[in-house]
Design a protein around this motif. Structure first.
Motif, PDB file in Angstrom:
ATOM      1  N   ARG A   1      57.042 -15.895  14.960  1.00  6.38           N
ATOM      2  CA  ARG A   1      56.011 -15.886  16.259  1.00  6.38           C
ATOM      3  C   ARG A   1      54.339 -15.309  15.496  1.00  6.38           C
ATOM      4  NH1 ARG A   1      54.128 -11.241  18.907  1.00  6.38           N
ATOM      5  NH2 ARG A   1      53.965 -11.357  21.186  1.00  6.38           N
ATOM      6  N   ILE A   2      53.646 -16.236  15.967  1.00  9.54           N
ATOM      7  CA  ILE A   2      52.315 -16.011  15.593  1.00  9.54           C
ATOM      8  C   ILE A   2      51.483 -15.085  16.669  1.00  9.54           C
ATOM      9  CG2 ILE A   2      50.084 -17.185  15.167  1.00  9.54           C
ATOM     10  CD1 ILE A   2      52.428 -17.614  12.858  1.00  9.54           C
ATOM     11  N   ASP A   3      51.874 -15.367  18.076  1.00  4.85           N
ATOM     12  CA  ASP A   3      51.172 -14.985  19.087  1.00  4.85           C
ATOM     13  C   ASP A   3      52.190 -15.257  20.334  1.00  4.85           C
ATOM     14  OD1 ASP A   3      49.403 -13.563  20.832  1.00  4.85           O
ATOM     15  OD2 ASP A   3      47.626 -14.638  20.186  1.00  4.85           O
TER      16      ASP A   3
ATOM     17  N   GLU B   1      50.835 -14.999   7.845  1.00  2.19           N
ATOM     18  CA  GLU B   1      50.080 -13.649   7.921  1.00  2.19           C
ATOM     19  C   GLU B   1      48.634 -14.292   8.366  1.00  2.19           C
ATOM     20  OE1 GLU B   1      50.999 -10.342   8.189  1.00  2.19           O
ATOM     21  OE2 GLU B   1      53.039 -11.314   8.445  1.00  2.19           O
ATOM     22  N   ARG B   2      48.127 -14.931   7.440  1.00  2.00           N
ATOM     23  CA  ARG B   2      46.852 -15.740   7.910  1.00  2.00           C
ATOM     24  C   ARG B   2      46.691 -16.024   9.410  1.00  2.00           C
ATOM     25  NH1 ARG B   2      41.621 -15.292   5.656  1.00  2.00           N
ATOM     26  NH2 ARG B   2      40.337 -16.731   6.963  1.00  2.00           N
ATOM     27  N   GLY B   3      47.849 -16.721   9.831  1.00  2.00           N
ATOM     28  CA  GLY B   3      47.624 -17.371  11.187  1.00  2.00           C
ATOM     29  C   GLY B   3      47.703 -16.028  12.064  1.00  2.00           C
TER      30      GLY B   3
ATOM     31  N   LYS C   1      45.473 -25.685  18.801  1.00  2.00           N
ATOM     32  CA  LYS C   1      44.816 -26.644  18.003  1.00  2.00           C
ATOM     33  C   LYS C   1      43.666 -25.927  17.260  1.00  2.00           C
ATOM     34  CE  LYS C   1      41.402 -30.595  18.378  1.00  2.00           C
ATOM     35  NZ  LYS C   1      40.649 -31.493  19.303  1.00  2.00           N
ATOM     36  N   ASN C   2      43.055 -24.676  17.778  1.00  2.00           N
ATOM     37  CA  ASN C   2      42.245 -24.084  17.009  1.00  2.00           C
ATOM     38  C   ASN C   2      42.788 -23.309  16.036  1.00  2.00           C
ATOM     39  OD1 ASN C   2      39.628 -23.203  16.327  1.00  2.00           O
ATOM     40  ND2 ASN C   2      39.449 -21.574  17.788  1.00  2.00           N
ATOM     41  N   LEU C   3      44.047 -22.780  16.168  1.00  2.00           N
ATOM     42  CA  LEU C   3      44.827 -22.067  14.977  1.00  2.00           C
ATOM     43  C   LEU C   3      44.938 -23.213  13.873  1.00  2.00           C
ATOM     44  CD1 LEU C   3      46.396 -19.720  13.950  1.00  2.00           C
ATOM     45  CD2 LEU C   3      48.123 -20.601  15.236  1.00  2.00           C
TER      46      LEU C   3
ATOM     47  N   GLY D   1      53.055 -24.353  20.390  1.00  2.00           N
ATOM     48  CA  GLY D   1      52.682 -23.371  21.466  1.00  2.00           C
ATOM     49  C   GLY D   1      52.263 -23.944  22.795  1.00  2.00           C
ATOM     50  N   ILE D   2      51.851 -23.267  23.611  1.00  2.00           N
ATOM     51  CA  ILE D   2      51.433 -23.555  25.183  1.00  2.00           C
ATOM     52  C   ILE D   2      49.871 -23.336  25.162  1.00  2.00           C
ATOM     53  CG2 ILE D   2      51.846 -23.405  27.527  1.00  2.00           C
ATOM     54  CD1 ILE D   2      54.406 -24.706  25.998  1.00  2.00           C
ATOM     55  N   ASP D   3      49.255 -24.352  25.440  1.00  2.00           N
ATOM     56  CA  ASP D   3      47.732 -24.290  26.065  1.00  2.00           C
ATOM     57  C   ASP D   3      47.735 -24.523  27.484  1.00  2.00           C
ATOM     58  OD1 ASP D   3      46.966 -22.905  23.610  1.00  2.00           O
ATOM     59  OD2 ASP D   3      46.503 -25.161  22.755  1.00  2.00           O
ATOM     60  N   GLU D   4      47.174 -25.718  27.793  1.00  2.00           N
ATOM     61  CA  GLU D   4      46.967 -26.234  29.196  1.00  2.00           C
ATOM     62  C   GLU D   4      48.442 -26.904  29.486  1.00  2.00           C
ATOM     63  OE1 GLU D   4      44.926 -25.888  31.484  1.00  2.00           O
ATOM     64  OE2 GLU D   4      43.786 -24.730  30.323  1.00  2.00           O
ATOM     65  N   GLY D   5      49.030 -27.331  28.140  1.00  2.00           N
ATOM     66  CA  GLY D   5      50.385 -27.854  28.296  1.00  2.00           C
ATOM     67  C   GLY D   5      50.691 -27.635  26.642  1.00  2.00           C
ATOM     68  N   PRO D   6      51.997 -28.111  26.552  1.00  3.15           N
ATOM     69  CA  PRO D   6      52.869 -28.172  25.202  1.00  3.15           C
ATOM     70  C   PRO D   6      51.822 -28.959  24.241  1.00  3.15           C
ATOM     71  CG  PRO D   6      54.150 -28.932  26.757  1.00  3.15           C
ATOM     72  CD  PRO D   6      53.159 -28.910  27.461  1.00  3.15           C
TER      73      PRO D   6
END
Length: 239
Positions: free
Chosen positions: A67-69, A88-90, A108-110, A138-143
Motif C-alpha cells: 500500500r502506497i497511499d 519507501e520512496r513512493g 501518474k505523478n507518483l 490506483g484510482i484518480d478520476e478512474g482506474p
C-alpha cells in the motif's frame, strides 16, 4: 596496451557503440527472474496479483504487494532490497504531496516521480540501476495503471505482467484481456492466467492479491479464504 573495448559493458555512464546502456538491460533481465507479478485495470478498479515463492519451510517469503497511499498500491518485481527502497520512496512522495499540496498524489505523478528517481541511477559513475520494475495501480478520476522501467521510463498499461513467463502472459493479455471486465471478473481472469503460466502448482498460499475499487477508492488486500475461492473457480474453469 589497448583500452578495454568492453568497458561500456560494466560502466553505467558509457553507451555501447550501438547506443545501449547495457547495465540498464542487465537490470531489466533481473526483473525477469522474479516470480510473476500482474497488474490490470478494468471498469470497476485495479487488480494487483503477485506469485510468492517459498524458499524454505522455515521462512515466510517477503510480501510483494504494498500500500502506497489510501488509493494506490504497488508491486515491486525484481531484487527485493531494491524494491523496498523504491516502495519507501513512493510512500514518501505520496506523503510529501499531501503535506505540500493538501491533496492525494495522482497515480501518474507518483509513477513519474519514481521513474525520475530511478533515472538518476543511470547517469552517475559509482551507481547502478535498480533491478526492479514497479507496477503502480490506483484510482484518480478512474482506474490507472503504470509501470516504471529500470532505465527511468514509465508507461501506461491496461494490463501488464513482469517476471517469469511474463512474455507468455502479456501475449495472453493482448489476445483476451478486456477493460470492460468487472472487478470480480478481472480477479478471476488474473488468477486463471497466473495458474496457467506457472509450471508448479499455485494455490492461495502462493498468491497475493489486492484491489482498489472505483467506488471506495481504497486499497484492499484479499484474505486467504477469498483468494482460495478464486483459485477454486479457476480450477473449475480448467476442467
Amino acid at each position: 596496451m589497448f583500452p578495454q573495448v568492453t568497458g561500456y559493458d560494466r560502466a553505467i555512464t558509457v553507451f555501447s557503440p550501438d547506443g545501449r546502456l547495457l547495465q540498464v538491460e542487465y537490470a531489466l533481465s533481473a526483473t525477469k527472474r522474479t516470480p510473476l507479478a500482474i497488474g490490470m485495470k478494468c471498469k470497476d478498479g485495479v487488480v494487483l496479483l503477485a506469485v510468492r515463492k517459498y524458499l524454505s519451510p522455515l521462512a515466510t517469503p517477503p510480501e510483494k504487494i504494498y500500500r502506497i497511499d489510501e488509493h494506490i498500491g504497488a508491486i515491486a518485481a525484481g531484487l527485493v532490497g531494491d524494491g523496498l527502497v523504491l516502495i519507501e520512496r513512493g510512500r514518501m512522495e505520496a506523503q510529501y504531496n499531501r503535506l505540500i499540496y493538501g491533496e492525494p498524489i495522482t497515480v501518474k505523478n507518483l509513477a513519474k516521480r519514481l521513474a525520475l528517481y530511478k533515472q538518476q541511477f543511470t547517469q552517475y559513475a559509482g551507481l547502478r540501476p535498480f533491478g526492479v520494475m514497479i507496477i503502480i495501480g490506483g484510482i484518480d478520476e478512474g482506474p490507472e495503471l503504470y509501470v516504471t522501467h529500470p532505465g527511468g521510463a514509465y508507461y501506461d498499461y491496461a494490463a501488464f505482467a513482469v517476471g517469469k513467463n511474463s512474455d507468455k502472459v502479456n501475449e495472453t493479455f493482448r489476445q483476451s484481456f478486456k477493460q470492460e471486465f468487472s472487478l470480480d471478473e478481472c480477479i478471476k481472469y488474473a488468477v486463471k492466467v497466473a495458474m496457467e503460466s506457472e509450471e508448479e502448482e499455485v494455490n492461495e498460499n502462493y498468491l497475493e492479491i489486492a484491489t482498489i475499487d472505483v467506488n471506495t477508492r481504497k486499497f484492499r488486500e484479499l484474505q486467504k479464504d477469498e483468494i482460495a475461492k478464486y483459485v477454486n473457480l479457476a480450477r473449475g474453469s480448467e476442467g
